[in-house]
Design a protein around this motif. Structure first.
Motif, PDB file in Angstrom:
ATOM      1  N   GLY A  81       0.795  -1.222   0.000  1.00 50.32           N
ATOM      2  CA  GLY A  81       0.000   0.000   0.000  1.00 50.32           C
ATOM      3  C   GLY A  81       0.823   1.265   0.000  1.00 50.32           C
ATOM      4  N   TRP A  82       2.016   1.218  -0.601  1.00 43.52           N
ATOM      5  CA  TRP A  82       2.845   2.414  -0.654  1.00 43.52           C
ATOM      6  C   TRP A  82       2.517   3.229  -1.895  1.00 43.52           C
ATOM      7  CZ3 TRP A  82       7.551  -1.226   0.105  1.00 43.52           C
ATOM      8  CH2 TRP A  82       7.624  -1.626   1.459  1.00 43.52           C
ATOM      9  N   GLU A  83       2.633   4.536  -1.775  1.00 49.78           N
ATOM     10  CA  GLU A  83       2.366   5.431  -2.898  1.00 49.78           C
ATOM     11  C   GLU A  83       3.688   5.982  -3.423  1.00 49.78           C
ATOM     12  OE1 GLU A  83      -0.713   6.839  -4.020  1.00 49.78           O
ATOM     13  OE2 GLU A  83      -1.781   5.258  -2.910  1.00 49.78           O
ATOM     14  N   VAL A  84       3.692   6.335  -4.699  1.00 50.92           N
ATOM     15  CA  VAL A  84       4.863   7.008  -5.257  1.00 50.92           C
ATOM     16  C   VAL A  84       4.976   8.377  -4.589  1.00 50.92           C
ATOM     17  CG1 VAL A  84       5.791   8.104  -7.333  1.00 50.92           C
ATOM     18  CG2 VAL A  84       4.769   5.827  -7.461  1.00 50.92           C
ATOM     19  N   PRO A  85       6.132   8.699  -3.998  1.00 56.43           N
ATOM     20  CA  PRO A  85       6.251   9.948  -3.236  1.00 56.43           C
ATOM     21  C   PRO A  85       6.145  11.183  -4.137  1.00 56.43           C
ATOM     22  CG  PRO A  85       8.384   8.857  -3.422  1.00 56.43           C
ATOM     23  CD  PRO A  85       7.377   7.904  -3.967  1.00 56.43           C
ATOM     24  N   LYS A  86       5.408  12.184  -3.631  1.00 57.00           N
ATOM     25  CA  LYS A  86       5.236  13.427  -4.391  1.00 57.00           C
ATOM     26  C   LYS A  86       6.277  14.458  -3.979  1.00 57.00           C
ATOM     27  CE  LYS A  86       0.948  12.890  -6.414  1.00 57.00           C
ATOM     28  NZ  LYS A  86       0.976  11.463  -6.130  1.00 57.00           N
ATOM     29  N   THR A  87       6.724  14.339  -2.737  1.00 54.88           N
ATOM     30  CA  THR A  87       7.743  15.280  -2.255  1.00 54.88           C
ATOM     31  C   THR A  87       8.917  14.491  -1.692  1.00 54.88           C
ATOM     32  OG1 THR A  87       6.900  15.339  -0.009  1.00 54.88           O
ATOM     33  CG2 THR A  87       5.930  16.905  -1.565  1.00 54.88           C
ATOM     34  N   TYR A  88      10.004  15.225  -1.471  1.00 54.75           N
ATOM     35  CA  TYR A  88      11.201  14.539  -0.984  1.00 54.75           C
ATOM     36  C   TYR A  88      10.998  14.002   0.428  1.00 54.75           C
ATOM     37  CZ  TYR A  88      16.072  13.252  -0.992  1.00 54.75           C
ATOM     38  OH  TYR A  88      17.227  12.505  -0.993  1.00 54.75           O
ATOM     39  N   ASN A  89      10.260  14.758   1.262  1.00 55.29           N
ATOM     40  CA  ASN A  89       9.977  14.264   2.614  1.00 55.29           C
ATOM     41  C   ASN A  89       9.191  12.971   2.571  1.00 55.29           C
ATOM     42  OD1 ASN A  89      11.364  16.219   3.907  1.00 55.29           O
ATOM     43  ND2 ASN A  89       9.569  17.461   4.474  1.00 55.29           N
TER      44      ASN A  89
END
Lengths: 443, 291
Positions: A177-185
């Motif tokens: 259930g991980w999402e592709v990160p939108k920000t570096y944090n």
């Protein structure tokens, strides 16, 4: 006794002179072939073109495409014989420099159109000048020839457009259930979750050091946005006081501390880093689009190669750069040796290879990379996921970084800069020391 | 015959191949090195004479001193770890006799037969923190921390262990040959006199091995100074320059950074260090012989 010795001496003398004669014979032989190849009407003679290429794998990827083109060319030109010497990456660069020092270069050479590599070679007069008029219809993308030019003269042709990105394993992402990160944090947060799941977040080739330098450059682009030739200027002036550099350095160090890369990334070489991802031990892999053939690589398990996604370095909080300000450049290409005895023939071969319907088309349709030419006419609709995403990333790019920081200076700067990036990443030096030493390295 | 040897031309003709080889294969390169070390030669292009600039930079170059220190560490490792073990192993081998002797002799020498490239990659995999053999073995004993063997702070020791392991066979074989040359009657006499294994080793084997030890220690120091290929393949001096060795650093400067002149300056200093250490060693050993 004396007689015996004398006769023995004469024997020795005779054999020496015989050998010497033999040597002369051979020399004059090769001399004559050379003068014949220099001669225009040597069409019946077999002309050998020595090719030195940095693609050691001749069975897949761009290496295979070179082989296909060489085969075709030899079939169409029966008087040409192409001999290939292929070495991998860093080994290639080392041997290339050994060739350069001895001034006995092969005829067609793989080169990097980046100051750190090509400037010294051009200055030493080792590369033949090419005629830009020949390539008007070759469809090279804007700025692609810049790296291969110096003082308005063209010395080589780019083979590819290189884009950096994170390859990720979609199956692993979906399962957890991980999402592709939108920000570096978000990327750093995700790294924590991936570690908890017992996997490596990002597989990094830290032993070769240059991926770390490019990573840093990618971060600079996300902090600064389109910064023109700021990095080149900084190197030229020996001034890295701009806060961007320190911020990027801190971010890189912070990422390592957060466990973004595998343990021991600084000793993991290219192949091992690739394998960590290809074996499913790592969820992501930071590397260039030249590895996009992973999606069709028969050596990679089907459940992995069919589930590969790609995303560009996410935006950094507080940074001016958008996700579309990407790390990309036209790095690798070909040049002709200036002292080649078969220069004209070698240029003909190069021109043949670089015709859009040859290298550019084959590169794209075999899914091994993206040429530095307009390949939009060769889209088939059956492209792999990485191919589609990388094309999108490039099409939507608002700015590209150009040659990364490590390759923008001299080769001495490159060595130090890459060493420093590694030392920074493992915490052997602080970001402040990094900046300071980087400035020293430009002097 | 005597007449023949008093003819100067004959003498010259016999000596000349040796002289030519020495002049062109050894002396000229060294002199060229010396010349280039005084220039800013970049490998290609023109060389400008810059005096002792390279040597001045060398003294200030931290990495150079780290490389030198590492080479000395390695030499000490050879002399105080590898060689004592090698002598003892050789002595034990000698006592084993029969098939076991040949068997173990072969086993110990195997690392030397395998190509350096394979050795380096083998150890790279053993040391790998993610899937390496060493960490997996530690895991069996309950250490779950993934130790980064070639990482910061650890790397130099890991590298030295590989080098000691790799060079062990040679050292042992030379000692073994030395021990085989000792007259067995001495041991018999000692046995009759009631000497135990330890006493025979200390009073007979070791003293008679002195010339062999001298050769071996000199070889070890030179090997440590010119260590290059294993380090190049195992860490290439990394992380950073922690495991940098002189020869590898020289190579890096000359062929990666294109600082050919600087590389030559390192090589000149390198030759001086090698010569000096050989002379010092010879002094030490010859003094002992007279004592």
């Amino acid at each position: 006794m004396k007689k015996k010795l004398l006769s023995a001496l004469i024997m020795v003398m005779l054999s020496i002179s015989l050998v010497a004669c033999g040597g002369n014979q051979m020399n004059s032989d090769s001399d004559s072939t050379q003068s014949q190849t220099d001669n225009e009407n040597a069409s019946e003679e077999i002309i050998t073109i020595h090719v030195f290429t940095g693609l050691a794998d001749r069975k897949t990827g761009t290496g295979l495409i070179e082989e296909i083109l060489f085969e075709q060319y030899m079939k169409e030109n029966p008087n040409i014989k192409i001999e290939v010497e292929a070495l991998d990456g860093e080994t290639y660069k080392t041997k290339f420099k050994a060739y350069a020092t001895s001034s006995e270069m092969p005829d067609l050479l793989g080169v990097w159109g980046q100051p750190a590599f090509i400037n010294e070679i051009i200055d030493a007069g080792l590369l033949a000048e090419l005629n830009p008029e020949d390539y008007k219809d070759y469809g090279f993308v804007k700025g692609a020839l810049d790296g291969f030019s110096k003082d308005g003269k063209l010395y080589g042709l780019p083979r590819s457009t290189d884009i950096m990105g994170f390859y990720y394993n979609k199956a692993i992402f979906e399962e957890n259930g991980w999402e592709v990160p939108k920000t570096y944090n978000e990327l750093i947060e995700l790294a924590g979750k991936i570690r908890e799941a017992g996997l490596i977040p990002v597989s990094m080739d830290g032993a070769d050091k240059w991926p770390l330098a490019i990573y840093l450059n990618d971060l600079i682009a996300k902090i600064d946005g389109d910064n023109g030739d700021k990095i080149s200027q900084s190197i030229a002036n020996g001034d890295f006081s701009d806060p961007t550099y320190k911020k990027a350095a801190e971010l890189l160090r912070k990422s390592v501390e957060a466990g973004l890369f595998q343990n021991g990334f600084e000793t993991t070489d290219y192949a091992t880093a690739f394998n960590l991802f290809a074996n499913g031990q790592a969820a992501m892999y930071y590397m260039g689009n030249w590895e996009m053939s992973i999606a069709t690589n028969p050596d990679v398990l089907p459940e992995i190669r069919e589930n590969i996604g790609v995303f560009a370095m996410p935006e950094v909080e507080g940074g001016k750069g958008k996700v579309t300000d990407i790390a990309a450049w036209n790095g690798v290409g070909y040049s002709i040796s200036a002292n080649s005895p078969v220069k004209e023939e070698a240029i003909k071969l190069l021109n043949y290879m670089m015709k859009p319907e040859n290298l550019s088309k084959l590169t794209w349709q075999n899914g091994v990379g993206m040429s530095a030419q307009d390949y939009s006419g060769y889209l088939t609709g059956d492209e792999t996921v990485p191919q589609k995403i990388f094309t999108n990333i490039l099409m939507e790019a608002t700015s590209i970084t150009g040659t990364p920081i490590n390759d923008l200076g001299t080769s001495a700067f490159k060595t130090v800069c890459e060493d420093l990036c590694q030392e920074l990443a493992i915490g052997a030096i602080t970001p402040e020391e990094f900046i300071q030493k980087l400035e020293e390295a430009t002097k | 015959m005597k007449k023949l040897y008093s003819n100067k031309w004959i003498i010259l003709s016999l000596v000349i191949p040796g002289i030519i080889t020495f002049v062109f294969a050894i002396l000229t390169p060294i002199l060229l090195s010396l010349y280039y070390s005084l220039t800013d030669f970049a490998g290609i292009g023109k060389a400008n004479f810059i005096g002792f600039e390279n040597y001045k930079n060398l003294i200030k170059d931290k990495v150079f001193w780290v490389s030198l220190r590492n080479s000395l560490f390695l030499a000490l490792g050879f002399i105080f770890i590898q060689h004592p073990i090698a002598i003892i192993t050789a002595a034990i081998l000698d006592k084993l006799q029969g098939k076991a002797e040949g068997f173990f002799r072969t086993i110990y020498f195997i690392p030397n037969v395998i190509s350096v490239a394979i050795i380096a990659y083998l150890w790279k995999f053993i040391y790998n923190p993610n899937f390496g053999l060493l960490n997996n073995i530690l895991k069996l004993f309950g250490y779950t921390n993934e130790i980064n063997w070639l990482g910061k702070g650890m790397a130099i020791w890991s590298v030295i262990i590989v080098l000691i392991w790799h060079g062990f066979g040679w050292g042992m074989l030379i000692y073994y040959a030395g021990i085989k040359n000792i007259n067995p009657i001495l041991y018999e006499v000692a046995a009759i006199d009631g000497a135990d294994a330890k006493t025979t080793f200390l009073k007979i084997t070791l003293p008679l091995m002195k010339p062999v030890i001298q050769v071996n220690v000199t070889l070890a120091i030179i090997a440590a100074l010119k260590q290059m290929e294993t380090v190049y393949l195992l860490t290439n001096g990394g992380p950073g320059n922690e495991t940098q060795f002189l020869a590898n650093y020289l190579y890096k400067q000359a062929f990666n950074s294109f600082k050919y002149g600087y590389g030559n300056a390192i090589s000149v200093v390198f030759i001086i260090i090698c010569l000096a250490s050989t002379i010092i060693l010879n002094k030490i050993f010859s003094e002992k012989e007279y004592a």
